[in-house]
Design an enzyme around this catalytic site. Structure first.
Site, mmCIF file in Angstrom:
data_model
loop_
_atom_site.group_PDB
_atom_site.id
_atom_site.type_symbol
_atom_site.label_atom_id
_atom_site.label_comp_id
_atom_site.label_asym_id
_atom_site.label_seq_id
_atom_site.Cartn_x
_atom_site.Cartn_y
_atom_site.Cartn_z
ATOM 1 N N ARG A 178 49.991 75.059 46.968
ATOM 2 C CA ARG A 178 49.451 73.746 47.338
ATOM 3 C C ARG A 178 50.467 72.627 47.106
ATOM 4 O O ARG A 178 50.098 71.487 46.823
ATOM 5 C CB ARG A 178 48.142 73.455 46.576
ATOM 6 C CG ARG A 178 47.062 74.511 46.789
ATOM 7 C CD ARG A 178 46.636 74.610 48.257
ATOM 8 N NE ARG A 178 45.664 75.680 48.455
ATOM 9 C CZ ARG A 178 45.980 76.895 48.906
ATOM 10 N NH1 ARG A 178 47.226 77.195 49.232
ATOM 11 N NH2 ARG A 178 45.060 77.824 49.054
ATOM 12 N N SER B 83 37.724 72.648 49.019
ATOM 13 C CA SER B 83 37.919 73.178 47.672
ATOM 14 C C SER B 83 38.463 72.078 46.763
ATOM 15 O O SER B 83 39.508 71.503 47.036
ATOM 16 C CB SER B 83 38.890 74.364 47.724
ATOM 17 O OG SER B 83 39.050 74.927 46.449
ATOM 18 N N GLU C 43 42.754 69.876 43.328
ATOM 19 C CA GLU C 43 43.477 70.111 44.568
ATOM 20 C C GLU C 43 43.286 68.926 45.509
ATOM 21 O O GLU C 43 44.200 68.515 46.213
ATOM 22 C CB GLU C 43 42.977 71.390 45.244
ATOM 23 C CG GLU C 43 43.620 71.693 46.575
ATOM 24 C CD GLU C 43 43.165 73.023 47.145
ATOM 25 O OE1 GLU C 43 42.925 73.083 48.363
ATOM 26 O OE2 GLU C 43 43.048 73.998 46.378
#
Length: 296
Positions: A167, A217, A287
């Site tokens: 990420r 998410s 995230e």
């Protein structure tokens, strides 16, 4: 109106909740929809010249915009969405829908992009976050990208220079804005590609609360754990702050069930992090990005 930017689609004091996947977010001073790189460059150079802050919102899928909104120019790439195919290479502008790009790959019987067939968001955002799912990620197929520098110049960034991690990508730190990207795929069988995409989309519908607004998410996967499992074990499924709650379907998602606000999201995220830390000793890391100003 800003005379030097005449002809560009600019909306003044525009509520961002109309555009975000969470359905929260205060107003942007100037919300801009450039049609091409020339218009984009004009806006950025004007903003720099007049010392007006600017940022690119992509298509606002994996982020939360605070209730006070964003000052200066907010640039959305909805109109920069061209997708082309040359042999086994797909080139897509940053505003192209990621899911639609995987469908183009399927149509041309190109394999390698199936993992992204259900990920909401844009090509630019997918590169920014090195988006991934079901064992695949953008880094595996990325060739190069054209980016706009903070100074308003356009340059090419290679896969090595993008320095992908989990990420993570180099543009998160550099301030460069992806405006298009090339991906290297392989020849495949149309039916097999279709079946794999159908399978992954079925799994996504089965496990994720796609029927509600959400930011996707919320947390990165902790080493050796799954965020959703840790949240569930902490007894937080269904826990609610204001109009936002931890999904009963998948505890890694927070859904807007009743006119929630960005403040509700932030408070819920903070509570989940603290509770999971107390319960398991694991510190969850966000995230999702949180940007903008708090409501005063």
């Amino acid at each position: 109106m800003i005379e030097e930017l005449a002809g560009i689609d600019i909306r003044i004091n525009e509520p961002l909740q109309k555009y975000t996947y969470t359905k929260v977010g205060g107003p942007a001073d100037y919300l801009v929809f450039p049609r091409n790189r020339i218009e984009l460059t004009r806006v950025v150079k004007y903003a720099n010249q007049h010392k007006i802050p600017w940022l690119v919102l992509g298509n606002a899928s994996n982020l939360i915009v605070r209730d006070g909104g964003i000052r200066g120019f907010v640039i959305m790439f909805d109109k920069l969405n061209l997708i082309t195919v040359d042999g086994y290479t797909i080139e897509a502008e940053a505003g192209a829908n990621l899911i639609e790009t995987t469908k183009v790959a399927k149509y041309h019987s190109l394999t390698g992009f199936e993992f992204a067939c259900g990920i909401p968001g844009s090509i630019g955002g997918a590169i920014f976050m090195n988006a991934g799912a079901y064992g695949g990620e953008i880094a595996n197929i990325f060739l190069s990208a054209k980016v706009l520098t903070p100074e308003g110049e356009i340059k090419t960034v290679t896969a090595r220079e993008m320095a992908f991690g989990y990420r993570i990508s180099a543009v998160q730190a550099s301030g460069d804005i992806v405006i298009s990207a090339k991906f290297a795929l392989n020849p495949g069988n149309f039916e097999q590609i279709s079946q794999e995409m159908d399978r992954l989309n079925y799994l996504r519908r089965l496990k994720q609360p796609l029927e509600y607004p959400s930011c996707g998410s919320v947390f990165k996967r902790p080493l050796g754990h799954f965020a959703g499992q840790l949240i569930m074990e902490a007894g937080l499924k269904g826990y609610r702050v204001g109009g936002v709650e931890v999904s009963e379907k998948h505890a890694g998602f927070m859904i807007n069930v009743d006119q929630g606000t960005a403040c509700d999201y932030e408070q819920l995220i903070a509570h989940v992090i603290a509770t999971v830390k107390t319960n398991s000793g694991v510190t969850l890391e966000r995230e999702v990005r949180i940007i903008g100003e708090e409501l005063t």
